[in-house]
Design an enzyme around this catalytic site. Structure first.
Site, PDB file in Angstrom:
ATOM      1  N   ASP A  40       0.850  -1.195   0.000  1.00 44.25           N
ATOM      2  CA  ASP A  40       0.000   0.000   0.000  1.00 44.25           C
ATOM      3  C   ASP A  40       0.890   1.251   0.000  1.00 44.25           C
ATOM      4  O   ASP A  40       1.761   1.393   0.860  1.00 44.25           O
ATOM      5  CB  ASP A  40      -0.910  -0.018   1.232  1.00 44.25           C
ATOM      6  CG  ASP A  40      -2.093   0.929   1.095  1.00 44.25           C
ATOM      7  OD1 ASP A  40      -1.906   2.078   0.644  1.00 44.25           O
ATOM      8  OD2 ASP A  40      -3.217   0.506   1.443  1.00 44.25           O
ATOM      9  N   SER A  81      -7.339   3.964  -1.078  1.00 43.35           N
ATOM     10  CA  SER A  81      -7.103   2.521  -1.093  1.00 43.35           C
ATOM     11  C   SER A  81      -8.383   1.728  -1.333  1.00 43.35           C
ATOM     12  O   SER A  81      -8.315   0.560  -1.709  1.00 43.35           O
ATOM     13  CB  SER A  81      -6.443   2.068   0.214  1.00 43.35           C
ATOM     14  OG  SER A  81      -5.134   2.592   0.274  1.00 43.35           O
ATOM     15  N   THR A 134      -7.850  -2.135   1.847  1.00 44.76           N
ATOM     16  CA  THR A 134      -7.229  -3.029   0.852  1.00 44.76           C
ATOM     17  C   THR A 134      -7.736  -4.471   0.957  1.00 44.76           C
ATOM     18  O   THR A 134      -8.310  -4.983  -0.013  1.00 44.76           O
ATOM     19  CB  THR A 134      -5.696  -2.954   0.926  1.00 44.76           C
ATOM     20  OG1 THR A 134      -5.302  -1.579   0.934  1.00 44.76           O
ATOM     21  CG2 THR A 134      -5.045  -3.676  -0.232  1.00 44.76           C
ATOM     22  N   GLU A 249      -1.037  -8.139   2.016  1.00 47.68           N
ATOM     23  CA  GLU A 249      -0.828  -6.688   1.991  1.00 47.68           C
ATOM     24  C   GLU A 249       0.224  -6.210   2.979  1.00 47.68           C
ATOM     25  O   GLU A 249       0.148  -6.521   4.168  1.00 47.68           O
ATOM     26  CB  GLU A 249      -2.129  -5.929   2.304  1.00 47.68           C
ATOM     27  CG  GLU A 249      -1.945  -4.425   2.103  1.00 47.68           C
ATOM     28  CD  GLU A 249      -2.969  -3.550   2.810  1.00 47.68           C
ATOM     29  OE1 GLU A 249      -3.673  -4.032   3.709  1.00 47.68           O
ATOM     30  OE2 GLU A 249      -3.052  -2.357   2.459  1.00 47.68           O
ATOM     31  N   ASP A 254       2.239   2.719   3.294  1.00 46.49           N
ATOM     32  CA  ASP A 254       1.367   3.886   3.132  1.00 46.49           C
ATOM     33  C   ASP A 254       1.369   4.788   4.366  1.00 46.49           C
ATOM     34  O   ASP A 254       1.419   6.016   4.251  1.00 46.49           O
ATOM     35  CB  ASP A 254      -0.051   3.372   2.863  1.00 46.49           C
ATOM     36  CG  ASP A 254      -1.094   4.476   2.798  1.00 46.49           C
ATOM     37  OD1 ASP A 254      -0.992   5.326   1.885  1.00 46.49           O
ATOM     38  OD2 ASP A 254      -2.013   4.477   3.642  1.00 46.49           O
ATOM     39  N   HIS A 258       2.232   8.752   4.832  1.00 49.66           N
ATOM     40  CA  HIS A 258       1.356   9.767   5.451  1.00 49.66           C
ATOM     41  C   HIS A 258       2.083  10.490   6.582  1.00 49.66           C
ATOM     42  O   HIS A 258       1.876  11.681   6.795  1.00 49.66           O
ATOM     43  CB  HIS A 258       0.072   9.122   5.991  1.00 49.66           C
ATOM     44  CG  HIS A 258      -0.914   8.721   4.925  1.00 49.66           C
ATOM     45  ND1 HIS A 258      -1.583   9.642   4.139  1.00 49.66           N
ATOM     46  CD2 HIS A 258      -1.351   7.507   4.518  1.00 49.66           C
ATOM     47  CE1 HIS A 258      -2.392   8.997   3.302  1.00 49.66           C
ATOM     48  NE2 HIS A 258      -2.262   7.700   3.500  1.00 49.66           N
ATOM     49  N   HIS A 297      -1.396   2.686  -5.051  1.00 47.69           N
ATOM     50  CA  HIS A 297      -1.049   4.080  -5.361  1.00 47.69           C
ATOM     51  C   HIS A 297       0.255   4.393  -4.650  1.00 47.69           C
ATOM     52  O   HIS A 297       0.724   3.580  -3.840  1.00 47.69           O
ATOM     53  CB  HIS A 297      -2.151   5.050  -4.860  1.00 47.69           C
ATOM     54  CG  HIS A 297      -2.457   4.852  -3.407  1.00 47.69           C
ATOM     55  ND1 HIS A 297      -1.606   5.274  -2.406  1.00 47.69           N
ATOM     56  CD2 HIS A 297      -3.472   4.201  -2.780  1.00 47.69           C
ATOM     57  CE1 HIS A 297      -2.107   4.915  -1.237  1.00 47.69           C
ATOM     58  NE2 HIS A 297      -3.232   4.255  -1.435  1.00 47.69           N
ATOM     59  N   HIS A 323      -1.715  10.747  -0.774  1.00 43.36           N
ATOM     60  CA  HIS A 323      -1.434   9.926  -1.955  1.00 43.36           C
ATOM     61  C   HIS A 323      -1.088  10.817  -3.144  1.00 43.36           C
ATOM     62  O   HIS A 323      -1.464  11.981  -3.174  1.00 43.36           O
ATOM     63  CB  HIS A 323      -2.662   9.074  -2.321  1.00 43.36           C
ATOM     64  CG  HIS A 323      -3.135   8.198  -1.213  1.00 43.36           C
ATOM     65  ND1 HIS A 323      -4.313   7.500  -1.265  1.00 43.36           N
ATOM     66  CD2 HIS A 323      -2.579   7.907  -0.005  1.00 43.36           C
ATOM     67  CE1 HIS A 323      -4.468   6.815  -0.145  1.00 43.36           C
ATOM     68  NE2 HIS A 323      -3.432   7.050   0.629  1.00 43.36           N
TER      69      HIS A 323
HETATM   70 MG    MG Z   1      -4.231  -0.771   2.702  1.00 46.62          MG
HETATM   71 ZN    ZN Z   2      -3.110   6.107   2.425  1.00 46.40          ZN
END
Ligand code: MG
Ligand code: ZN
Length: 361
Positions: A40, A81, A134, A249, A254, A258, A297, A323
């Site tokens: 992710d 996501s 996800t 995942e 991700d 962030h 992404h 993102h």
């Molecule tokens: Mg995710």
């Molecule tokens: Zn995110």
């Protein structure tokens, strides 16, 4: 003359029919199993940052077939996501926040549901809650990704064989007082609270809650939960003679983006790479398994602005705490892997998986 013309025409028709037949026979090789690993928020910069600081070559470099997919959603240049996962799982671009539904809330059939229908064993593994966007995109159908209690209910509608991740809260301590742990037992699941208690020797369906909500960060005690879960999931699902579909995942690449925290991004990407190793080691021996590694992404607009490969140090810049729109990489190995070279839509990942498994819509 007229007669000769007809004969020539018949000959041409014969050749073209023959041509079609030959073309049909040249379909991509069929895969028995698919392991789809989603990092992710993992763009090329995240992968190369991890490569730059690693003492060992990463498993990413074992792939020979590499492509890119375009991540935009049905209603935004920048996907979340939910829409990103849905594109990969259903082959349809939908609205941000949506989980395997179109923008009107109509359910979209997922690759995991197709796999179930075709008698494959199915599994989901995640380093977040198993109810997060996800993994949820492969099994649940909700307009709002944050409705975790509904997503937990959706897990009871699909006969998934195994799931490993956080999220016990929405099964055990719900606002509506329902006890979904009892429901899982009723549906013949073996429910355990740690990976150590997952016995791969016994037959059954497994719900493994590794955390009450999300799993901790790798730097905060998650250990080898992800690679170990991947290895155990493969061992269990591979018992099905018809094959399996497994989604794994690496959720928190991700979250590092962030947080604009490069150490968080790198430690999570290196951990994800260990899970990739488990999948590739199995696929190399098995010969019938397609392994696909991609992202939904990119997160953070990460750029590597300086570095030193001798001291394994890098200097980075995040351009956003959200993102971004850039294409993300796809790495493929095994039967059908060559189909993943090139530039295509995120939804094509679904189409290519369907084709590799020989499923019909
Ligand atoms: Mg995710
Ligand atoms: Zn995110």
């Amino acid at each position: 003359m007229k007669k000769l013309g007809l004969i020539v025409l018949a000959f041409i028709v014969l050749i073209s029919c023959n041509g079609t037949e030959t073309f049909n026979k040249q379909e991509a090789p069929r895969a028995k199993n698919i392991i789809l690993l989603i990092g992710d928020g993992m763009g090329v910069a995240q992968v190369y940052a991890a490569m730059s600081v690693s003492e060992e070559p990463l498993n990413f470099e074992r792939f020979k077939h590499i492509g890119f997919h375009k991540t935009y959603s049905a209603d935004d240049y920048i996907t979340d996501s939910g829409a990103g996962g849905t594109a990969l799982s259903t082959g349809i671009k939908t609205c941000n926040q949506c989980i395997a539904v179109d923008s009107l809330g109509n359910p979209l059939k997922t690759i995991l549901e197709y796999a179930e229908e075709n008698q494959l064993a199915t599994g989901l593994v995640s380093t977040s809650s198993i109810l997060h966007a996800t993994p949820a995109s492969f099994i649940a159908h909700e307009l709002d990704r944050s409705n975790y209690e509904n997503i937990a209910m959706d897990f009871l509608d699909v006969d998934i064989d195994l799931f490993i991740g956080g999220g016990k809260k929405q099964f055990a301590d719900r606002k509506d007082q329902l006890n979904l742990i009892d429901s899982l037992h009723h549906n013949k699941y073996i429910v355990v609270d740690s990976l150590e208690n997952l016995n791969t020797e016994i037959e059954g369906k497994f719900a493994v809650f590794t955390a009450y909500e999300h799993n901790p960060e790798i730097s905060n005690g998650r250990g080898d939960m992800l690679p170990n879960s991947t290895e155990k999931a493969i061992k269990i699902l591979d018992k099905n003679e018809n094959g399996f579909f497994l989604m794994v995942e690496g959720s928190q690449i991700d979250w590092g983006g962030h947080d604009m925290d490069i150490d968080y991004v790198i430690s999570e990407t290196l951990d994800f790479d260990k899970a990739i190793a488990k999948a590739l080691d199995f696929a190399e021996k098995d010969g019938e398994t397609l392994v696909i590694v991609t992202a939904d992404h990119e997160t953070g607009g990460l750029s590597l602005i300086d570095g030193d490969l001798n001291s394994k140090t890098i200097q980075v810049n995040f351009s956003t705490d959200d993102h971004t729109a850039v294409m993300v990489p796809v790495f493929a190995f095994g039967p059908g892997a060559e189909e993943f070279a090139g530039i295509y839509q995120n939804t094509d990942v679904f189409e290519k998986m369907m084709k590799a498994l020989g499923f019909e819509k």
